[in-house]
Scaffold this active site. Sequence first.
Site, PDB file in Angstrom:
ATOM      1  N   GLU A   1      12.018  -2.790   6.051  1.00  0.00           N
ATOM      2  CA  GLU A   1      11.055  -1.874   6.670  1.00  0.00           C
ATOM      3  C   GLU A   1      10.761  -2.178   8.137  1.00  0.00           C
ATOM      4  OE1 GLU A   1       7.476  -1.658   4.324  1.00  0.00           O
ATOM      5  OE2 GLU A   1       8.498  -0.776   2.614  1.00  0.00           O
TER       6      GLU A   1
ATOM      7  N   GLU B   1      12.177  -0.706  -3.479  1.00  0.00           N
ATOM      8  CA  GLU B   1      10.763  -0.894  -3.797  1.00  0.00           C
ATOM      9  C   GLU B   1      10.179   0.430  -4.250  1.00  0.00           C
ATOM     10  OE1 GLU B   1       8.144  -2.656  -0.845  1.00  0.00           O
ATOM     11  OE2 GLU B   1       9.698  -4.064  -0.212  1.00  0.00           O
TER      12      GLU B   1
HETATM   13  C1  GBH Z   1       5.950  -2.428   1.352  1.00  0.00           C
HETATM   14  O1  GBH Z   1       5.439  -1.807   2.469  1.00  0.00           O
HETATM   15  C2  GBH Z   1       6.317  -3.836   1.680  1.00  0.00           C
HETATM   16  O2  GBH Z   1       7.722  -3.988   1.854  1.00  0.00           O
HETATM   17  C3  GBH Z   1       5.812  -4.855   0.701  1.00  0.00           C
HETATM   18  O3  GBH Z   1       5.885  -6.120   1.260  1.00  0.00           O
HETATM   19  C4  GBH Z   1       4.395  -4.485   0.282  1.00  0.00           C
HETATM   20  O4  GBH Z   1       3.800  -5.464  -0.520  1.00  0.00           O
HETATM   21  C5  GBH Z   1       4.459  -3.187  -0.454  1.00  0.00           C
HETATM   22  O5  GBH Z   1       5.055  -2.200   0.330  1.00  0.00           O
HETATM   23  C6  GBH Z   1       3.112  -2.653  -0.937  1.00  0.00           C
HETATM   24  O6  GBH Z   1       2.294  -2.348   0.143  1.00  0.00           O
HETATM   25  O7  GBH Z   1       0.542   7.436   4.563  1.00  0.00           O
HETATM   26  O8  GBH Z   1      -1.514   6.208   4.661  1.00  0.00           O
HETATM   27  O9  GBH Z   1      -0.791   7.136   2.568  1.00  0.00           O
HETATM   28  C7  GBH Z   1       5.047  -0.463   2.266  1.00  0.00           C
HETATM   29  C8  GBH Z   1       4.477   0.104   3.517  1.00  0.00           C
HETATM   30  C9  GBH Z   1       3.310   1.878   2.382  1.00  0.00           C
HETATM   31  C10 GBH Z   1       3.750   1.956   4.747  1.00  0.00           C
HETATM   32  C11 GBH Z   1       2.887   3.309   2.433  1.00  0.00           C
HETATM   33  C12 GBH Z   1       3.336   3.382   4.773  1.00  0.00           C
HETATM   34  C13 GBH Z   1       1.901   5.024   3.787  1.00  0.00           C
HETATM   35  C14 GBH Z   1       0.432   5.038   3.516  1.00  0.00           C
HETATM   36  N1  GBH Z   1       4.213   1.520   3.442  1.00  0.00           N
HETATM   37  N2  GBH Z   1       2.372   3.636   3.724  1.00  0.00           N
HETATM   38  S1  GBH Z   1      -0.359   6.580   3.854  1.00  0.00           S
END
Ligand code: GBH
Length: 464
Positions: free
Chosen positions: A172, A353
């Site tokens: 990511e 994931e």
């Molecule tokens: C992953 O990141 C990571 O790789 C992992 O380490 C982490 O533990 C896991 O997810 C859980 O968080 O548009 O405001 O509704 C995920 C990161 C999650 C970033 C969803 C963008 C959108 C939230 N992403 N997020 S929103």
Amino acid sequence: RTDSTPGAELTFPAGFTWGSATSSFQIEGAHDADGKSESIWDRFCSVPGNIVDGSDGTVACDHYDRFRDDVALMARMGLQAYRFSIAWTRVIPDGTGQVNEAGLDFYDRLVDELLAAGITPMPTLYHWDLPQVLEDRGGWLSRDTASAFADYAGAVVRRLGDRVTTWTTLNEPFVSANHGYVTGEHAPGHTSVRDGFAASHHLLLGHGLAAQQIRSLAPDADLAIVLNFTPTEPASDDPADLAECAIREEVENRWYADPIGGYGYPVHTTEALGWDQSEVLDGDLELISQPIDLLGINYYTRQVVAAPTDGDDDRPKEFATTAMGWEIHPPSLGRLLRWLDSRYSFPKMMITENGCAMPDDARIDSAHGSQVDDLDRLDYVQRHLAQVHSAIDDGVPMVGYLVWSLFDNFEWAWGYTSRFGIVEVDFETQRRTPKRSADWFSGVVASNSIIDPGPEPESRAAQT
Ligand code: GBH
């Protein structure tokens, strides 16, 4: 999915890979063991206010000392693959130069233990824990960090390359650049759009340079990168909403995939946000777009985008949300997979994931001798798997599904308050207890199938 028959068995292709995922900082602990140096996340956690519960990764799941038991647990669950990340700070504590063999030994033993248990190791070389010494020299704002990353990748591949069959460069990069350099909610905590652009390019350059190393040292291995996607939908037909949505779509879903897929950086956003691209040197885009074998896809939620207003931008969500406030919307995953395949045609794709934190997880049932009964997580995974199955039916080359996460663990800025595990971890005793979703997932792996959960409503309106 229109072809759904609730209750029918949906079988996945033979050879489909089932597993789970974690990352080094989120589970290992042992923050200064065997020569490991400080990472930007060790430093970030030490600043009050950065992590909601004031916690850090010094112990986490203590996986560094418990990895043999953890592998045995995965084997009992029947998992076929395990995606973990390698801490640069263990392997090259100074960021560049001397390799710390003692640090590499840990991953050497982990890989051997996994193979002995019949589990395919899928290491990721970078899941956000940059050596602090490199941050002190500019971090991802510096082009030198990309070359340092390639040298580090080379050191790891030289040691583990005889046993690892899939190498993943970055996890990511969007989150590294956006959360780390633009919003500041992640390490190293910068808050500059300009820094975000520079970091994004150097991360991609690091991917390209590391990819060259991997290709030359492990020519038979699959080369992968893991990207996160948050499909967007405009909140309305209002031109302002559409314009904002177009930018979010490019920033969140194409900024990395486009250069890797050979399209270069999305032009619209580059102009709209005024990036001069001064970091992009001759040859960079060729390096970045060299062929990969596998795209790893991290998917959690969709995003409904409206133009920014002066007031409160928190819009009510149409569908139920997880404990993170993320809307649960499986159809967006199916659409995403079809779109990725049609736009980029990567030879193979895998869900690296997918999973959720749920409110009920806050209750530690096992302390009272019972299992966490997380039917909501089971339902989330089942409904997303139905989307993967339907994409495969449409010819999308999905080769596996890894649930995030194996364990409740250190959830970055949320510390230990958000639990994504299919296995519960009691952070006082370090006792691991599979949740109900883990038992269910074992059954899915064993049968290579799920039960069709039925059609998904595209919107609440369509449901009624
Ligand atoms: C992953 O990141 C990571 O790789 C992992 O380490 C982490 O533990 C896991 O997810 C859980 O968080 O548009 O405001 O509704 C995920 C990161 C999650 C970033 C969803 C963008 C959108 C939230 N992403 N997020 S929103």
